[in-house]
Design an enzyme around this catalytic site. Structure first.
Site, PDB file in Angstrom:
ATOM      1  N   CYS A 103       7.663  31.154  52.405  1.00  0.00           N
ATOM      2  CA  CYS A 103       6.220  31.700  52.188  1.00  0.00           C
ATOM      3  C   CYS A 103       6.731  33.450  52.214  1.00  0.00           C
ATOM      4  O   CYS A 103       5.907  34.089  51.964  1.00  0.00           O
ATOM      5  CB  CYS A 103       5.327  31.425  53.053  1.00  0.00           C
ATOM      6  SG  CYS A 103       5.508  30.103  54.292  1.00  0.00           S
TER       7      CYS A 103
ATOM      8  N   GLU B  41      -2.814  28.885  54.427  1.00  0.00           N
ATOM      9  CA  GLU B  41      -1.473  29.835  54.183  1.00  0.00           C
ATOM     10  C   GLU B  41      -1.120  29.628  52.652  1.00  0.00           C
ATOM     11  O   GLU B  41      -0.764  28.625  52.448  1.00  0.00           O
ATOM     12  CB  GLU B  41      -0.527  29.649  55.056  1.00  0.00           C
ATOM     13  CG  GLU B  41       0.466  30.966  55.191  1.00  0.00           C
ATOM     14  CD  GLU B  41       1.898  30.288  55.546  1.00  0.00           C
ATOM     15  OE1 GLU B  41       1.880  29.715  56.738  1.00  0.00           O
ATOM     16  OE2 GLU B  41       2.704  30.791  54.717  1.00  0.00           O
TER      17      GLU B  41
END
Lengths: 471, 471
Positions: B261, B224
């Site tokens: 994120c 990710e």
């Protein structure tokens, strides 16, 4: 334009077709698959003839393959009639505190798919084969890379499919084609292609895998490649069912010129058992075969010669002599320790009608042998009642393969809801996916979560499935 | 031995633990996760203190993160209490003709997992974070690569976990650790590692992805990485809820030093709306922050300076002045056409408390803008009743992101059954998987099919699930 392919035009058309297919209700996608199956069935005579000429494969086998291909198209229509494929999950809104919005998770098509035809299944892995059927079912436009080994068959299948899709008013780009290696490689590197599949040799599959991985935006790429498909015959099974097992083996590795991804390539047999002589007998009856392409034929002869030239190799039996351009089925025999050498050539797939019989002294040796098997599509165990009752060998093999066959043969894959035609590398490039059976659709879908989105902004088929889920 | 890590010993231990964990009944794996959660909760005070010292993050936020981490461990225990995770499918035997053997398909653990800790979540993506919890739930031993940004926190968490796992008599290799970059890279290249996960920057994630892909046996690797998480504020929403949206934005991109994120990095607002001034007001109140590491701080300052130096950039507002070593929250403003340039720097993630306000003239411009968004974890739409009723923008954005947020903010991810924390590259390396929520277990499992295998040779938990499935 690369060679004879107008790659840009083909990919533009696929890209333009993507929103149409994604928005087409699943039942209409399913009806499209059924129409394609009908058209294929209607043209079976003509297509079988074309494929016999293209490939040299047996007409009956090819006719059966068309039926399997139709079964696959029907299977994915069935899949679309249910809700499982959608992967719908909901976390309902909570008034709180803390107030939590709803999350609705479902799967959507990944976009244009590049699908390489396989050499050895002009229909089941062809223009309307399992990859195309699964991709269209998912809502992805398909660009087929036709295989040079059966160009006429592919061209005719494409014509038939185009006519059907035109009648259904699907856009041209729903199913396109590329015919050159260069064109397909250019497509692999093009960001308009969102997912790609391949069935063929390890060398070609790995080269394409590297292209896919090294893209600026790595391409999800599913390759099915080499597999040795070991068979373990336990002592009591060898003693009591030797003749049956020998004939089963010949019937599994011999037909179709041994050119099946699931062909058993290694057979572990107890040393000095009568099974070995029975295998030799059965192999002597296997007819010679014309292989699919000149290249495959050359590779087969070269690999066979190289294996025979090794000191550790004994030629157990060869099949019937063939005519010009045909190759003979071959059973070699080696001792178990011949597999010990790092990079042992016996552990690599030989594509064609060749099997290596591996002699073992004691079942206790088989655990180490199982651990040394390269990732494979299948492993098979032949055991008498009470043999392998602890399941240790089965457990070890499960770690190396995608499918475990018990007292049976790996060829003649059953296409269904529970099919897994995959396995650890080098059998495939991703052990988590299958290219055959209902779950093959997974390769073309990805999840998306809608958070707090009003129901009316959800796609219609998701809204409908949500109503069913909530009961 | 690489640096301070004995990689071979750590991987040997993980390999040795794999059969134990795979054979451990799922309910016992689940109980292990619950014990780990209890121990984490019991040590929350001490661990929060360690993490505050390590990271400079707020104590309340870190305490909340421990709770989330426990929620995750509980979630995977819940997952194991059901049958869904097993992916069980059966094609029953048919007496024929043709006689067809049964196929039982289920999922098994992939083997030792290498799990990189993230810098920004010392618990939720730490030693016992979502990746470890999902991998252990799947039955995979875990080797954690600790993050240099919170070594003391990781070391203490490892001690706590080891004590619990020792008490449960799990083998040492069930949870191991590596502490050096070189050690972890050596592990990535080692065939004993069967799957790996990473959460961090695009540069580091891509470098590891390339190592994984270029292995002789490519490694399933789930990274990710960077995400700009665009927010689209439609005109009527901007007019009627400007103040609320501005405060929501500041509350989403400001906290935790913007080091999330899912931080919204781009906000599309109608030109000349009052929203812009409201955003400026709200940003001026955002406290300064010490970033997680010196390196992140340096990168943030450099990116901020580079963006401000562009002619197209206007500084809309900065947050409160900070002390030594702290950075200020920053809102920049640009015209929509500033995103047109190929490789526009505004379309890259800036890790830290910076947001770019993008002015548009007409909602019709937003479709083209949406298509240009790099693959992201999230996109958010703020709309008044009746705005975006056709759902066109939502549909376009769904093609670019993993999660669509409606009238809400992307931070504060809800951890549940329907979570999807993923998205197209560069948000992640594989859009088909999530690192958070129940489906995160999928990354550590692969299917296997047992064909014609007697029930007694199936693993016990599969046999039991089969009985339930057959009702």
């Amino acid at each position: 334009m690369t060679g004879d392919d107008d790659v840009a035009a083909v990919l533009d058309a696929a890209t333009a077709a993507a929103p149409f297919l994604a928005a087409l209700p699943p039942d209409r996608r399913g009806r499209g698959l059924l129409e394609l199956a009908s058209a294929l069935e209607d043209a079976a005579g003509e297509l079988t003839e074309a494929a016999v000429a293209d490939t040299g494969l047996d007409a009956e086998r090819l006719r059966g393959e068309i039926t399997r291909t139709c079964t696959q198209l029907h299977l994915f229509a069935d899949v679309l009639a249910g809700d499982d494929w959608l992967g719908l999950r909901v976390d309902e809104a909570q008034p709180g505190p803390p107030r939590l919005p709803s999350t609705v998770r479902f799967r959507m098509p990944m976009g244009p798919a590049l699908v390489y035809e396989a050499s050895n299944f002009p229909f089941a892995f062809g223009v309307l084969g399992t990859d195309t059927a699964a991709a269209l079912a998912a809502g992805c436009p398909v660009v087929v890379k036709t295989h040079p080994g059966h160009l006429a068959t592919s061209a005719r299948t494409l014509e038939i499919a185009s006519e059907i899709l035109g009648r259904l008013e699907w856009p041209d780009g729903a199913l396109g084609a590329l015919h050159t290696e260069d064109g397909a490689v250019a497509a692999m590197a093009d960001t308009r292609v969102r997912v790609a599949t391949f069935t063929g040799s390890l060398a070609a599959g790995r080269a394409l895998f590297d292209i896919a991985a090294l893209r600026a935006d790595p391409l999800p790429f599913y390759a099915e490649m080499g597999s040795v498909n070991p068979v373990f015959v336990l002592p009591e099974a060898a003693r009591t069912r030797g003749r049956e097992i020998a004939e089963g083996l010949a019937g599994s590795f011999g037909p179709s010129g041994g050119q099946l991804c699931t062909k058993p390539g290694l057979v572990f047999v107890p040393r000095d058992s009568a099974l070995e002589a029975a295998i030799a007998d059965a192999v002597r009856d296997v007819p010679a075969a014309r292989l699919l392409t000149e290249r495959i034929s050359t590779m087969y002869r070269a690999t066979r010669t190289a294996l025979i030239s090794l000191d550790s190799t004994e030629v157990l039996a060869t099949g019937r002599r063939g005519g010009a351009g045909e190759v003979e089925a071959t059973a070699l025999a080696v001792d178990l320790h011949a597999l010990d050498a790092p990079g042992s050539p016996y552990l690599e797939e030989c594509f064609g009608p060749l099997v290596v019989v591996v002699r073992y002294d004691d079942v206790a040796e088989l655990s180490a042998a199982a651990a040394r098997i390269p990732g494979s599509l299948t492993a098979s165990v032949h055991a008498a009642d009470g043999e392998e009752s602890g399941g240790d060998l089965v457990r070890l093999l499960a770690d190396r393969v995608g499918r475990l066959v018990w007292n049976g043969w790996p060829t003649g894959l059953r296409v269904g809801q529970a099919t897994h035609h995959g396995g650890p590398y080098p059998a495939t490039s991703s052990a988590q996916f299958t290219s055959v059976g209902a779950p093959a659709i997974d390769r073309f879908l990805r999840p998306v979560a809608y958070q707090g989105v009003p129901d009316e902004a959800l796609p219609g088929h998701v809204r409908a499935a949500l109503v069913r889920l909530r009961g």
